[in-house]
Enzyme design. Sequence first.
Site, short mmCIF file in Angstrom:
data_model
loop_
_atom_site.label_atom_id
_atom_site.label_comp_id
_atom_site.label_asym_id
_atom_site.label_seq_id
_atom_site.Cartn_x
_atom_site.Cartn_y
_atom_site.Cartn_z
N HIS A 135 41.81 62.94 -10.79
CA HIS A 135 40.43 62.33 -10.53
C HIS A 135 39.29 63.64 -10.32
CE1 HIS A 135 42.61 58.86 -10.42
NE2 HIS A 135 41.44 58.48 -10.79
N ASP A 180 47.20 56.79 -0.07
CA ASP A 180 46.14 56.50 -1.30
C ASP A 180 46.90 56.35 -2.19
OD1 ASP A 180 44.16 56.53 -3.01
OD2 ASP A 180 43.59 58.51 -2.55
N LYS A 190 56.66 42.55 -5.66
CA LYS A 190 55.93 42.66 -4.50
C LYS A 190 54.26 43.43 -4.84
CE LYS A 190 59.71 42.90 -1.29
NZ LYS A 190 60.31 43.67 -0.34
#
Length: 335
Positions: free
Chosen positions: A45, A174, A227
Amino acid sequence: MKRVPFQTLKNEFYRVLASVGFTDKPAVLCARLFAENQRDGVYSHGLNRFPGFVAGLASKQIDFRAEPEKTESFGALERWNGKMGVGLINAHICMQRATELAEVHGIGCVGLSNTNHWMRGGAYALQAAEAGYIGICWTNTTRLMPPWGSAEKKIGNNPMAIGIPREGGHILLDMAMSQYSNGKLEVLQLQGKEVPLPGGYDTKGELTVDPGEILDSKRALPIGYWKGSGLALVLDTMASVISGGQATHEIGKQGSEYAVSQVYIAINATGLMGQTVLNETVAAIINDFHTATPIDENEKVRYPGEGMLRTRQESLEKGVLVDEMQWQALLEMNR
């Protein structure tokens, strides 16, 4: 790969933004956030995403003149409309607002609708931690993964970040809801590398470590299997409900990812225990964590964000690591 000074990288990002008319403090902040992503080793990013971001500005899909606006409030909870502005700027403003609410109420929560890609969610959790707050934020996305038990894309990878203030280096979790984010897969594919563990399925329905195969099949593996699939659905639902914005299934009908929904939460932990006790509590947890015996004697067990801090220090001392082709492309952009 090569290294360039952090300030040089930031200046080049700003130069390109200014060339399309995006200037002044918001553009400076945007350039800084992109540069910090690259500095901290979040290569998916930084330079990797910048050309696409600039293309969005040029095409006016992203309106850099738009400013987010508060539309509703209820105590410590607020809704904001991003007005299809710059996702990074909207995110920064909304986390700042969440900390202001937390200063008054002990906790602050801002739901943001009609915004664009925020690039690195961890930047805003760190923003809260830098200000002394626990920061939690997440975003929904377009359809990027199949739910557990299906081969059909229905859920987003819905990245979530949590930042906890700590002397000597904040804790930062993160993560996307997929084993590897699309950006990470793109970077590894560009580098000709495999993912360390199976990250999704190939076009034959077999688990694979080949990032290109995963991108081609569009079947990323949810973290924790069922999950992660469930958590992705829950985060999407909360983002839509709290912000009043679009859910993943609505974003998926657009053809491209925009007008996403996000949530920003700040918690004033020092209001409960004071700064000294907070520091001692977090330090004790990390100190105990570090006593874990590593499997690889050449590597220590790291808390979330510790590796990032090491990369950041190296970047500031030696220069930020960049892909030479991506760097050259940046230098040539809009000359």
